[in-house]
Design an enzyme around this catalytic site. Structure first.
Site, PDB file in Angstrom:
ATOM      1  N   CYS A   1       7.232  11.365   3.473  1.00  0.00           N
ATOM      2  CA  CYS A   1       5.778  11.573   3.486  1.00  0.00           C
ATOM      3  C   CYS A   1       5.402  12.893   4.158  1.00  0.00           C
ATOM      4  O   CYS A   1       5.633  13.941   3.569  1.00  0.00           O
ATOM      5  CB  CYS A   1       5.111  10.353   4.108  1.00  0.00           C
ATOM      6  SG  CYS A   1       3.470  10.118   3.467  1.00  0.00           S
TER       7      CYS A   1
ATOM      8  N   HIS B   1       7.491   5.432   2.315  1.00  0.00           N
ATOM      9  CA  HIS B   1       8.054   5.152   3.640  1.00  0.00           C
ATOM     10  C   HIS B   1       9.150   4.087   3.601  1.00  0.00           C
ATOM     11  O   HIS B   1       8.877   2.918   3.899  1.00  0.00           O
ATOM     12  CB  HIS B   1       6.936   4.654   4.568  1.00  0.00           C
ATOM     13  CG  HIS B   1       5.976   5.710   4.985  1.00  0.00           C
ATOM     14  ND1 HIS B   1       6.127   6.439   6.146  1.00  0.00           N
ATOM     15  CD2 HIS B   1       4.866   6.174   4.394  1.00  0.00           C
ATOM     16  CE1 HIS B   1       5.129   7.301   6.259  1.00  0.00           C
ATOM     17  NE2 HIS B   1       4.350   7.160   5.205  1.00  0.00           N
TER      18      HIS B   1
ATOM     19  N   GLU C   1      11.332   3.521   5.742  1.00  0.00           N
ATOM     20  CA  GLU C   1      11.572   2.991   7.104  1.00  0.00           C
ATOM     21  C   GLU C   1      10.642   1.817   7.434  1.00  0.00           C
ATOM     22  O   GLU C   1      10.853   1.131   8.422  1.00  0.00           O
ATOM     23  CB  GLU C   1      11.431   4.114   8.144  1.00  0.00           C
ATOM     24  CG  GLU C   1      10.016   4.543   8.501  1.00  0.00           C
ATOM     25  CD  GLU C   1       9.318   5.393   7.441  1.00  0.00           C
ATOM     26  OE1 GLU C   1       9.883   5.598   6.340  1.00  0.00           O
ATOM     27  OE2 GLU C   1       8.183   5.843   7.716  1.00  0.00           O
TER      28      GLU C   1
HETATM   29  N1  GLN Z   1      -1.457  12.409   5.027  1.00  0.00           N
HETATM   30  C1  GLN Z   1      -0.371  12.838   5.829  1.00  0.00           C
HETATM   31  C2  GLN Z   1      -0.288  14.366   5.886  1.00  0.00           C
HETATM   32  O1  GLN Z   1      -0.959  15.027   5.195  1.00  0.00           O
HETATM   33  C3  GLN Z   1       0.929  12.263   5.347  1.00  0.00           C
HETATM   34  C4  GLN Z   1       0.873  10.770   5.423  1.00  0.00           C
HETATM   35  C5  GLN Z   1       2.102  10.114   5.896  1.00  0.00           C
HETATM   36  O2  GLN Z   1       3.050  10.736   6.368  1.00  0.00           O
HETATM   37  N2  GLN Z   1       2.097   8.816   5.820  1.00  0.00           N
HETATM   38  O3  GLN Z   1       0.466  14.902   6.638  1.00  0.00           O
END
Ligand code: GLN
Length: 194
Positions: free
Chosen positions: A92, A173, A175
């Site tokens: 992410c 994710h 994890e």
């Molecule tokens: N929205 C977050 C960002 O822009 C990423 C979201 C996440 O890691 N769950 O960094």
């Protein structure tokens, strides 16, 4: 008794976001493939010395960049990845940073699912060595805007995971699930590079 005489050291960037969940998943993955590992909490740039693999957790990429400034952790991490070509798992926000750094060539856009679908769970398809389904957990997830030449995970037709060299970047994710295949993949890659 663990098989391994090689003791892998896996670094986790401890700036912000889902760090402890990654530690738990790594330990479970190590158990599943019967090896012992050290987990190193990365807080300053010299902490990357001697690590065999690295995890860049999800969270907020902007907050991470700010948190990194005082100890210059990110410069140490990017240099290490470029120089040593160690396997990387970025989830992410971690995937966002990898793309922004040019460490993967697939472009990514932050917070790209729109309000209604900001966070959701959905079964996805994966192909990392073996093919199968995976529980996809998406939290204010980014999107790979132009697909990718290196897809390894799909939400319906959309690419949600890419593997470029030894760098695995996921917009979801793993994890936060009890499926430790991506963490096991990281450890197996690190063992092969040893
Ligand atoms: N929205 C977050 C960002 O822009 C990423 C979201 C996440 O890691 N769950 O960094």
């Amino acid at each position: 008794m663990p098989l391994a005489s090689i003791m892998l050291t896996v670094g986790i960037a401890m700036l912000q976001g889902a760090r402890h969940e990654h530690m738990h998943a790594l330990l479970k993955a190590a158990e599943s493939i019967n090896i012992e590992i050290n987990i190193r909490e990365l807080r300053k740039s010299s902490d990357v010395d001697g690590i065999d693999a690295i995890i860049l957790p999800g969270g907020e990429s902007t907050a991470m960049k700010i948190a990194s400034r005082s100890e210059d952790l990110f410069s140490g991490i990017w240099n290490k990845i470029r120089a040593a070509q160690i396997p990387v798992l970025g989830t992410c926000a971690g995937a966002i940073l990898l793309s922004q750094q040019g460490l993967i060539e697939t472009p990514i856009v932050r917070n790209a699912f729109g309000r209604q679908k900001e966070s959701f769970q959905s079964a996805i398809k994966i192909d990392i060595g073996s093919k199968g389904q995976f529980p996809g957990v998406f939290i204010r997830a980014p999107r790979f805007t132009e697909g990718s030449k290196y897809p390894i995970a799909w939400l319906e037709k959309e690419v949600v995971g890419v593997l470029e060299g030894k760098i695995l970047a996921l917009t979801f994710h793993p994890e936060l699930t009890e499926d430790y295949r991506f963490h096991a993949w990281l450890l197996e890659q690190a063992m092969q590079s040893d």
